[in-house]
Design a protein around this motif. Structure first.
Motif, PDB file in Angstrom:
ATOM      1  N   GLU A   1      17.693   6.074   5.365  1.00  0.00           N
ATOM      2  CA  GLU A   1      16.628   5.804   6.339  1.00  0.00           C
ATOM      3  C   GLU A   1      15.266   6.191   5.789  1.00  0.00           C
ATOM      4  OE1 GLU A   1      17.412   7.474  10.210  1.00  0.00           O
ATOM      5  OE2 GLU A   1      19.286   6.322  10.319  1.00  0.00           O
ATOM      6  N   PHE A   2      15.220   7.340   5.115  1.00  0.00           N
ATOM      7  CA  PHE A   2      13.932   7.764   4.563  1.00  0.00           C
ATOM      8  C   PHE A   2      13.476   6.801   3.475  1.00  0.00           C
ATOM      9  CE2 PHE A   2      10.674  10.138   2.480  1.00  0.00           C
ATOM     10  CZ  PHE A   2      10.126  10.935   3.472  1.00  0.00           C
ATOM     11  N   ALA A   3      14.415   6.353   2.660  1.00  0.00           N
ATOM     12  CA  ALA A   3      14.070   5.409   1.584  1.00  0.00           C
ATOM     13  C   ALA A   3      13.522   4.107   2.175  1.00  0.00           C
ATOM     14  CB  ALA A   3      15.291   5.139   0.711  1.00  0.00           C
ATOM     15  N   LYS A   4      14.085   3.700   3.317  1.00  0.00           N
ATOM     16  CA  LYS A   4      13.613   2.483   3.975  1.00  0.00           C
ATOM     17  C   LYS A   4      12.170   2.646   4.446  1.00  0.00           C
ATOM     18  CE  LYS A   4      17.248   0.177   6.365  1.00  0.00           C
ATOM     19  NZ  LYS A   4      17.918   0.043   7.664  1.00  0.00           N
ATOM     20  N   LEU A   5      11.882   3.813   5.041  1.00  0.00           N
ATOM     21  CA  LEU A   5      10.518   4.082   5.521  1.00  0.00           C
ATOM     22  C   LEU A   5       9.533   4.109   4.350  1.00  0.00           C
ATOM     23  CD1 LEU A   5      11.233   6.889   8.145  1.00  0.00           C
ATOM     24  CD2 LEU A   5      10.418   4.576   8.638  1.00  0.00           C
ATOM     25  N   ALA A   6       9.942   4.734   3.253  1.00  0.00           N
ATOM     26  CA  ALA A   6       9.060   4.829   2.081  1.00  0.00           C
ATOM     27  C   ALA A   6       8.806   3.440   1.493  1.00  0.00           C
ATOM     28  CB  ALA A   6       9.670   5.760   1.034  1.00  0.00           C
ATOM     29  N   ALA A   7       9.849   2.599   1.486  1.00  0.00           N
ATOM     30  CA  ALA A   7       9.680   1.231   0.980  1.00  0.00           C
ATOM     31  C   ALA A   7       8.756   0.442   1.917  1.00  0.00           C
ATOM     32  CB  ALA A   7      11.039   0.541   0.858  1.00  0.00           C
ATOM     33  N   HIS A   8       8.880   0.700   3.217  1.00  0.00           N
ATOM     34  CA  HIS A   8       8.030   0.021   4.194  1.00  0.00           C
ATOM     35  C   HIS A   8       6.565   0.418   3.987  1.00  0.00           C
ATOM     36  CE1 HIS A   8       7.078  -2.137   7.807  1.00  0.00           C
ATOM     37  NE2 HIS A   8       6.564  -1.068   8.385  1.00  0.00           N
ATOM     38  N   LEU A   9       6.334   1.713   3.785  1.00  0.00           N
ATOM     39  CA  LEU A   9       4.954   2.168   3.577  1.00  0.00           C
ATOM     40  C   LEU A   9       4.386   1.572   2.289  1.00  0.00           C
ATOM     41  CD1 LEU A   9       2.737   4.040   4.776  1.00  0.00           C
ATOM     42  CD2 LEU A   9       3.468   5.759   3.129  1.00  0.00           C
ATOM     43  N   ASP A  10       5.220   1.489   1.263  1.00  0.00           N
ATOM     44  CA  ASP A  10       4.773   0.909  -0.001  1.00  0.00           C
ATOM     45  C   ASP A  10       4.388  -0.562   0.196  1.00  0.00           C
ATOM     46  OD1 ASP A  10       4.399   1.043  -2.877  1.00  0.00           O
ATOM     47  OD2 ASP A  10       6.145  -0.256  -3.010  1.00  0.00           O
ATOM     48  N   MET A  11       5.121  -1.260   1.038  1.00  0.00           N
ATOM     49  CA  MET A  11       4.798  -2.662   1.347  1.00  0.00           C
ATOM     50  C   MET A  11       3.480  -2.724   2.129  1.00  0.00           C
ATOM     51  SD  MET A  11       4.995  -5.032   4.019  1.00  0.00           S
ATOM     52  CE  MET A  11       6.239  -4.468   5.195  1.00  0.00           C
ATOM     53  N   LEU A  12       3.350  -1.847   3.131  1.00  0.00           N
ATOM     54  CA  LEU A  12       2.122  -1.828   3.939  1.00  0.00           C
ATOM     55  C   LEU A  12       0.905  -1.487   3.085  1.00  0.00           C
ATOM     56  CD1 LEU A  12       3.290   0.143   7.136  1.00  0.00           C
ATOM     57  CD2 LEU A  12       2.788  -2.300   7.003  1.00  0.00           C
ATOM     58  N   ALA A  13       1.117  -0.660   2.065  1.00  0.00           N
ATOM     59  CA  ALA A  13       0.006  -0.187   1.231  1.00  0.00           C
ATOM     60  C   ALA A  13      -0.696  -1.330   0.494  1.00  0.00           C
ATOM     61  CB  ALA A  13       0.509   0.852   0.213  1.00  0.00           C
ATOM     62  N   GLN A  14      -0.004  -2.474   0.380  1.00  0.00           N
ATOM     63  CA  GLN A  14      -0.622  -3.620  -0.298  1.00  0.00           C
ATOM     64  C   GLN A  14      -1.552  -4.371   0.659  1.00  0.00           C
ATOM     65  OE1 GLN A  14       0.428  -3.332  -3.424  1.00  0.00           O
ATOM     66  NE2 GLN A  14       1.916  -1.839  -2.651  1.00  0.00           N
TER      67      GLN A  14
ATOM     68  N   LYS B   1       5.141   6.070  -5.955  1.00  0.00           N
ATOM     69  CA  LYS B   1       5.922   7.227  -6.414  1.00  0.00           C
ATOM     70  C   LYS B   1       6.819   7.755  -5.299  1.00  0.00           C
ATOM     71  CE  LYS B   1       2.796   9.320  -9.670  1.00  0.00           C
ATOM     72  NZ  LYS B   1       1.792  10.389  -9.727  1.00  0.00           N
ATOM     73  N   LEU B   2       6.289   7.740  -4.068  1.00  0.00           N
ATOM     74  CA  LEU B   2       7.090   8.220  -2.930  1.00  0.00           C
ATOM     75  C   LEU B   2       8.327   7.336  -2.756  1.00  0.00           C
ATOM     76  CD1 LEU B   2       7.464  10.174  -0.556  1.00  0.00           C
ATOM     77  CD2 LEU B   2       6.085   8.627   0.847  1.00  0.00           C
ATOM     78  N   LYS B   3       8.135   6.049  -2.911  1.00  0.00           N
ATOM     79  CA  LYS B   3       9.266   5.125  -2.810  1.00  0.00           C
ATOM     80  C   LYS B   3      10.323   5.480  -3.868  1.00  0.00           C
ATOM     81  CE  LYS B   3      10.220   0.227  -3.480  1.00  0.00           C
ATOM     82  NZ  LYS B   3       9.600  -1.072  -3.779  1.00  0.00           N
ATOM     83  N   GLN B   4       9.844   5.802  -5.063  1.00  0.00           N
ATOM     84  CA  GLN B   4      10.741   6.165  -6.172  1.00  0.00           C
ATOM     85  C   GLN B   4      11.518   7.444  -5.868  1.00  0.00           C
ATOM     86  OE1 GLN B   4      11.353   4.294  -8.978  1.00  0.00           O
ATOM     87  NE2 GLN B   4      13.007   5.820  -9.069  1.00  0.00           N
ATOM     88  N   VAL B   5      10.805   8.505  -5.487  1.00  0.00           N
ATOM     89  CA  VAL B   5      11.514   9.776  -5.249  1.00  0.00           C
ATOM     90  C   VAL B   5      12.409   9.674  -4.013  1.00  0.00           C
ATOM     91  CG1 VAL B   5       9.874  11.293  -6.459  1.00  0.00           C
ATOM     92  CG2 VAL B   5       9.564  10.868  -4.023  1.00  0.00           C
TER      93      VAL B   5
ATOM     94  N   ALA C   1       7.005  17.123  -1.660  1.00  0.00           N
ATOM     95  CA  ALA C   1       5.806  17.251  -2.498  1.00  0.00           C
ATOM     96  C   ALA C   1       5.075  15.912  -2.585  1.00  0.00           C
ATOM     97  CB  ALA C   1       6.198  17.744  -3.892  1.00  0.00           C
ATOM     98  N   GLN C   2       5.842  14.854  -2.756  1.00  0.00           N
ATOM     99  CA  GLN C   2       5.211  13.541  -2.919  1.00  0.00           C
ATOM    100  C   GLN C   2       4.636  13.028  -1.604  1.00  0.00           C
ATOM    101  OE1 GLN C   2       4.404  12.329  -5.737  1.00  0.00           O
ATOM    102  NE2 GLN C   2       3.400  10.591  -4.751  1.00  0.00           N
ATOM    103  N   PHE C   3       5.265  13.357  -0.498  1.00  0.00           N
ATOM    104  CA  PHE C   3       4.746  12.980   0.814  1.00  0.00           C
ATOM    105  C   PHE C   3       3.370  13.619   1.027  1.00  0.00           C
ATOM    106  CE2 PHE C   3       4.312  13.722   5.433  1.00  0.00           C
ATOM    107  CZ  PHE C   3       4.456  12.425   5.905  1.00  0.00           C
ATOM    108  N   ASN C   4       3.262  14.883   0.630  1.00  0.00           N
ATOM    109  CA  ASN C   4       1.958  15.553   0.729  1.00  0.00           C
ATOM    110  C   ASN C   4       0.916  14.884  -0.156  1.00  0.00           C
ATOM    111  OD1 ASN C   4       2.789  17.424   2.617  1.00  0.00           O
ATOM    112  ND2 ASN C   4       3.438  18.916   1.072  1.00  0.00           N
ATOM    113  N   ALA C   5       1.348  14.466  -1.332  1.00  0.00           N
ATOM    114  CA  ALA C   5       0.423  13.787  -2.255  1.00  0.00           C
ATOM    115  C   ALA C   5      -0.093  12.492  -1.623  1.00  0.00           C
ATOM    116  CB  ALA C   5       1.120  13.514  -3.590  1.00  0.00           C
ATOM    117  N   VAL C   6       0.778  11.772  -0.943  1.00  0.00           N
ATOM    118  CA  VAL C   6       0.360  10.532  -0.273  1.00  0.00           C
ATOM    119  C   VAL C   6      -0.660  10.859   0.822  1.00  0.00           C
ATOM    120  CG1 VAL C   6       1.109   8.678   1.288  1.00  0.00           C
ATOM    121  CG2 VAL C   6       2.432   9.183  -0.766  1.00  0.00           C
TER     122      VAL C   6
END
Ligand code: HEC
Length: 142
Positions: free
Chosen positions: A54-67, A108-112, A123-128
């Motif tokens: 589920e978390f990976a799905k959310l991270a992939a969604h945010l990465d898509m939105l980021a474009q 990177k968040l999508k990757q981790v 850590a990466q969530f904070n970086a975002v």
């Protein structure tokens, strides 16, 4: 003209007028950012259980939105109900740099998130989030 046809045409024009407004369009994407980041934040803060898929799905969604919302900042769209600062258009290189930083951290968040190490995810969530804030500090009205 038949009434149903008139109604259909009215709805069509109304939706086009809505879709043509870039301020509305970019705000819509930012609202989805907030929702997605909010959901991830619960896991990061320990308020919701961690589920890798589920978390990976959310991270992939945010990465898509980021474009997305960046094409909705055409010149002249600094008027009306917007919190966008004029610096977006007077300092386009700086704005682009903040966009690029944000996209890089989101990727990177999508990757981790796919790797599934919760400490690395935190850590990466904070970086975002830092890249959200950096851009808001420079380019969004308080
Ligand atoms: C490169 C710049 C930039 C980045 C990165 C960025 N934002 Fe924004 N954000 C803006 C600007 C500019 C606005 C104001 C848009 C407007 O009012 O026209 C905004 C507005 C918003 C809004 C208000 C939308 C509304 O309904 O008015 C939210 C919520 C938001 N951003 C959340 C986020 C989150 C969460 C992140 C990170 C995951 C993020 N933003 C990353 C520039 C950015």
């Amino acid at each position: 003209m038949k009434k149903w046809l008139l109604l259909a045409l009215t709805a069509l024009f109304a939706s086009q007028a809505f879709a043509a407004d870039p301020v509305t369009q970019r705000k819509e994407v930012f609202k989805q950012y907030k929702q997605t980041v909010g959901q991830m934040g619960k896991t990061v803060k320990g308020q919701a259980p961690y589920n890798k898929d589920e978390f990976a799905k959310l991270a992939a969604h945010l990465d898509m939105l980021a474009q997305q919302p960046w094409q909705y900042f055409p010149a002249g769209s600094d008027k009306g109900k917007t919190d966008a600062k004029p610096e977006i258009w007077s300092k386009p290189a700086e704005f682009q740099k903040d966009i690029d930083n944000y996209k890089a951290e989101t990727a990177k968040l999508k990757q981790v998130a796919n790797d599934g190490d919760l400490n690395a995810i935190k850590a990466q969530f904070n970086a975002v989030q830092k890249t959200c804030k950096a851009c808001h500090d420079s380019f969004r009205q308080d």
